[in-house]
Design an enzyme around this catalytic site. Structure first.
Site, PDB file in Angstrom:
ATOM      1  N   HIS A 207      53.273  43.561 -13.744  1.00  0.00           N
ATOM      2  CA  HIS A 207      54.104  44.709 -13.463  1.00  0.00           C
ATOM      3  C   HIS A 207      55.135  43.788 -12.241  1.00  0.00           C
ATOM      4  CE1 HIS A 207      56.113  48.519 -12.227  1.00  0.00           C
ATOM      5  NE2 HIS A 207      54.866  49.215 -12.555  1.00  0.00           N
TER       6      HIS A 207
ATOM      7  N   ASP B 101      61.796  48.137 -33.400  1.00  0.00           N
ATOM      8  CA  ASP B 101      61.737  47.727 -34.881  1.00  0.00           C
ATOM      9  C   ASP B 101      61.953  46.166 -34.995  1.00  0.00           C
ATOM     10  OD1 ASP B 101      62.145  47.632 -37.482  1.00  0.00           O
ATOM     11  OD2 ASP B 101      63.703  48.796 -37.611  1.00  0.00           O
TER      12      ASP B 101
END
Length: 448
Positions: free
Chosen positions: A171, A388
């Protein structure tokens, strides 16, 4: 060389075996003038957390790639992507160093094999306490011994030919928006130039260079749940049809039209407070903390590809039980949102968070705060369901929320776009009441 490193068991039959380990380095070396990447004050405020995301891809008949082909595509495109996202392949010299050494040491990339079918595994996700094990080197834990590494990847091959790509990002490097941009950049590079995706052009990251921050001036923000018991996690699905009903319910009481995220956040927080109240026998003051992406709220709007923690935090206090009504909570969230419109810079947002933190620390009911503060983060609208690599979009996504900590909620769009999935992490006793709340159950589907 293939290695059998560890065995991970899920339920009775699902067995994962680590079969290889590699380090993926940038395709091109990082230029000397970019070899130190300063972390912002807000990056350091976040502390030692990971964002662990799991993307599940079925084995489609239309895809001619073998498991080995997919691995090769992922590694090659990751190497190219790390040239652009050069800090991701670096290291923290120490756990307290306020900068990344962009030394091109690379990203750990593990492969695992499972005896389970992907659909079988997906059904277990709603209550799977071992999701953490799909990620490399304990990079879902705040105290991971490998936490000087900033990104880790594990490609899990299922018996049916489907794969689960587990990616964990520190993070410190950035927020959910940064994470989504990185994953989609990587996926675009994987597709770029292929017969089916010649038009794909990866969007490059936008770096904001900041001066060196003194780490002693940036106390960690995410320590409110320290010392609490081991939490449990559950996933709940809220179809759009039910969210529309929930919005109508709130609108009838307020004459204001809330968003899906506003009403769902309010419902989930109301239910968590009610569960804690039932267990303790009485209501105690509570707090809802909501991180907010401010890239588009600044006067000089930043692109979504801007790297870093670029946000603010909304605080919704509930000092009295009457303040937990849905209409009250939604109204307070909207009020807090209006205040964000006045933010002029990332530094102002950081100063506001520090001021908020000082208010909480000085609260006379600090012990109550530690047990009754809840964080609800929304990743709705972020492109995780569009990642994708050339074999289609994911059939499902999940986040190992225990990395965020107890009393945490993360909202994500469902893969099919028909609703929101909520990952909820609570103390076991609270979860037992929460997951049986009649009002909550009237708007959700536990198994999907």
């Amino acid at each position: 060389m293939v290695m059998i490193e560890k065995l991970l068991r899920f339920g009775r039959r699902q067995l994962h075996t680590i079969i290889s380990r590699d380090i993926i380095k940038p395709a091109n070396p990082t230029p000397s003038h970019l070899q130190t990447y300063n972390l912002s004050e807000l990056d350091l405020l976040i502390g030692k957390l990971y964002l662990p995301m799991l993307l599940l891809y079925p084995n489609k008949d239309s895809c001619s790639l073998t498991a080995q082909d997919k691995t090769r595509v992922l590694k090659n495109s990751l190497s190219q992507s790390l040239t652009k996202y050069y800090p991701f392949a670096g290291r923290l010299p120490t756990l307290k160093t306020p900068y990344v050494d962009c030394n091109d040491k690379g990203v750990v990339f593990l492969e695992a094999r499972s005896e389970a079918n992907l659909e079988e595994f997906q059904l277990s996700l709603a209550q799977d306490e071992n999701l953490d094990n799909l990620f490399p080197d304990d990079m879902v834990c705040n105290n991971s011994p490998h936490s000087t590494n900033l990104v880790g990847i594990q490609l899990n091959h299922f018996a049916c030919g489907g794969v689960g790509l587990a990616v964990s990002m520190a993070h410190l490097l950035g927020d959910g928006c940064t994470f989504g941009s990185f994953l989609n950049h990587w996926a675009s590079v994987a597709r770029y130039g292929s017969a089916d995706h010649k038009e794909v052009l990866p969007l490059n990251p936008y770096f904001i260079h900041v001066p060196r921050t003194d780490p002693s001036e940036a106390p960690v923000l995410n320590q409110q749940n320290a010392g609490l018991s081991t939490p449990v996690t559950r996933k709940f699905f809220f179809p759009n049809s039910k969210l529309i009903d929930l919005k109508k319910l709130v609108t009838s009481a307020t004459n204001d039209i809330p968003t899906r995220v506003e009403v769902l956040t309010s419902l989930l927080y109301k239910t968590t407070v009610a569960a804690a109240t039932t267990n303790s026998g009485c209501f105690k003051p509570s707090y809802l903390m909501i991180p907010v992406n401010i890239r588009k709220r600044l006067p000089e709007k930043l692109p979504q590809t801007a790297v870093g923690n670029i946000g603010s935090v909304m605080l919704v206090p509930t000092r009295h039980e009457s303040e937990t009504f849905l209409s009250e909570l939604v109204g307070e969230i909207k009020k807090q949102k209006l205040q964000l419109e006045g933010i002029q810079s990332v530094q102002q947002a950081t100063d506001n968070i520090k001021l908020l933190q000082s208010r909480l620390v000085s609260d006379q009911e600090l012990e109550t705060l530690a047990k009754r503060s809840y964080t609800c983060s929304s990743l709705c609208g972020y492109p995780f369901n569009k990642v994708d690599f050339g074999w289609g979009k994911p059939m499902a996504t999940a986040i190992a929320i225990r990395s965020v900590g107890q009393n945490s909620i993360v909202l994500m769009d469902t893969a099919d776009g028909d609703g929101i999935q909520a990952h909820v992490c609570l103390e076991r006793k609270d979860m037992e009441i929460f997951q049986n709340d009649k009002e909550l159950l009237s708007f959700c589907q536990i198994n999907r």
